[in-house]
Design an enzyme around this catalytic site. Structure first.
Site, PDB file in Angstrom:
ATOM      1  N   ASN A  22      39.512  55.132  37.583  1.00  0.00           N
ATOM      2  CA  ASN A  22      39.794  53.898  36.860  1.00  0.00           C
ATOM      3  C   ASN A  22      40.149  54.263  35.422  1.00  0.00           C
ATOM      4  O   ASN A  22      39.388  54.976  34.755  1.00  0.00           O
ATOM      5  CB  ASN A  22      38.598  52.950  36.898  1.00  0.00           C
ATOM      6  CG  ASN A  22      38.913  51.618  36.254  1.00  0.00           C
ATOM      7  OD1 ASN A  22      39.016  51.496  35.042  1.00  0.00           O
ATOM      8  ND2 ASN A  22      39.072  50.593  37.080  1.00  0.00           N
ATOM      9  N   SER A  45      42.151  49.533  39.865  1.00  0.00           N
ATOM     10  CA  SER A  45      42.162  48.569  38.765  1.00  0.00           C
ATOM     11  C   SER A  45      41.205  47.446  39.126  1.00  0.00           C
ATOM     12  O   SER A  45      41.334  46.839  40.203  1.00  0.00           O
ATOM     13  CB  SER A  45      43.576  48.023  38.550  1.00  0.00           C
ATOM     14  OG  SER A  45      43.619  47.155  37.425  1.00  0.00           O
ATOM     15  N   GLU A  46      40.253  47.160  38.256  1.00  0.00           N
ATOM     16  CA  GLU A  46      39.152  46.269  38.648  1.00  0.00           C
ATOM     17  C   GLU A  46      39.580  44.825  38.873  1.00  0.00           C
ATOM     18  O   GLU A  46      38.811  44.022  39.399  1.00  0.00           O
ATOM     19  CB  GLU A  46      37.999  46.338  37.634  1.00  0.00           C
ATOM     20  CG  GLU A  46      38.304  45.847  36.246  1.00  0.00           C
ATOM     21  CD  GLU A  46      38.758  46.961  35.311  1.00  0.00           C
ATOM     22  OE1 GLU A  46      38.526  46.847  34.107  1.00  0.00           O
ATOM     23  OE2 GLU A  46      39.347  47.943  35.792  1.00  0.00           O
ATOM     24  N   ASN A  47      40.812  44.464  38.485  1.00  0.00           N
ATOM     25  CA  ASN A  47      41.276  43.115  38.789  1.00  0.00           C
ATOM     26  C   ASN A  47      41.737  42.974  40.240  1.00  0.00           C
ATOM     27  O   ASN A  47      42.140  41.894  40.666  1.00  0.00           O
ATOM     28  CB  ASN A  47      42.391  42.685  37.836  1.00  0.00           C
ATOM     29  CG  ASN A  47      43.612  43.589  37.924  1.00  0.00           C
ATOM     30  OD1 ASN A  47      43.493  44.796  38.085  1.00  0.00           O
ATOM     31  ND2 ASN A  47      44.789  43.014  37.813  1.00  0.00           N
TER      32      ASN A  47
END
Length: 216
Positions: A22, A45-47
């Site tokens: 990340n 990607s944390e979204n």
């Protein structure tokens, strides 16, 4: 080579084949452009994207394909778009091999402050707290000082993102390893003297008998 590129190039050398990585906004986002040949990583990607690629060429951007910082990204063959709960389950569940992010301050104990300055408007912490708590390795990439003021301190003075979470700090001056005894100076940029690095750092540095030049 400017400071940001140098830092990103050095951070890219920390990638290991097969890592789930990340990358934060700013300098960390540049790292993807310098991953060594033969090293294959999966970008998270944390979204809600697993398998992002480099920034797309001008004119090829899609407003529907962005990273957690809102920047346009590409997606590689085999990428997946997932819901937020699953994405944060990856982050919190120990499935991220390495997270690279920026910082306002880091201290001798590996404490990290990177989300707010009191008195300034803040949008929120985002996923940083989850990522640094869940990732197996945490690397901070940042310029060594803020207009000459040290950012590597004996003790963070800003609100913490996480305590004792940082493993490595990479700046344009050096590479520091967080150890139980303090910050070990692993590599130094030969453009700087040991005295210059020490003067720009509030924290106490552990100097090894053999000090390596910084790799890029």
């Amino acid at each position: 080579m400017d400071a940001k590129e140098l830092i990103a190039r050095r951070a890219a050398l920390e990638m290991r084949d097969g890592d789930v990585v990340n990358l934060g906004i700013g300098i960390p986002a540049l790292v993807v452009g310098y991953v060594p040949g033969g090293i294959h990583i999966v970008l998270h990607s944390e979204n809600g994207i697993v398998g992002t690629g480099p920034r797309p060429a001008a004119g090829e951007e899609s407003d529907y394909v962005v990273d957690a910082g809102g920047g346009h990204v590409s997606v590689l063959p085999g990428a997946a778009f997932i819901d937020s709960a699953t994405s944060f389950g990856i982050a919190r569940g120990g499935h991220v091999s390495l997270t690279v992010l920026g910082a306002l301050q880091v201290d001798e104990e590996g404490n990290l402050a990177n989300w707010m300055i009191p008195g300034r408007k803040v949008m929120g912490m985002g996923g940083a707290m989850d990522l640094v708590s869940g990732a197996r390795r945490v690397i901070v990439t940042m310029e060594h000082t803020n207009k000459g003021a040290p950012k590597i301190l004996k003790r963070c003075t800003l609100p913490l993102t996480a305590a004792c979470a940082v493993d490595t700090v990479i700046t344009e001056m050096c590479v520091l390893k967080v150890t139980p005894e303090g910050l070990l100076l692993e590599e130094i940029n030969p453009d700087y003297s040991l005295e210059q690095v020490a003067a720009a750092t509030e924290a106490r540095l552990i100097i090894p008998d053999t000090l390596r030049h910084m790799r890029v």
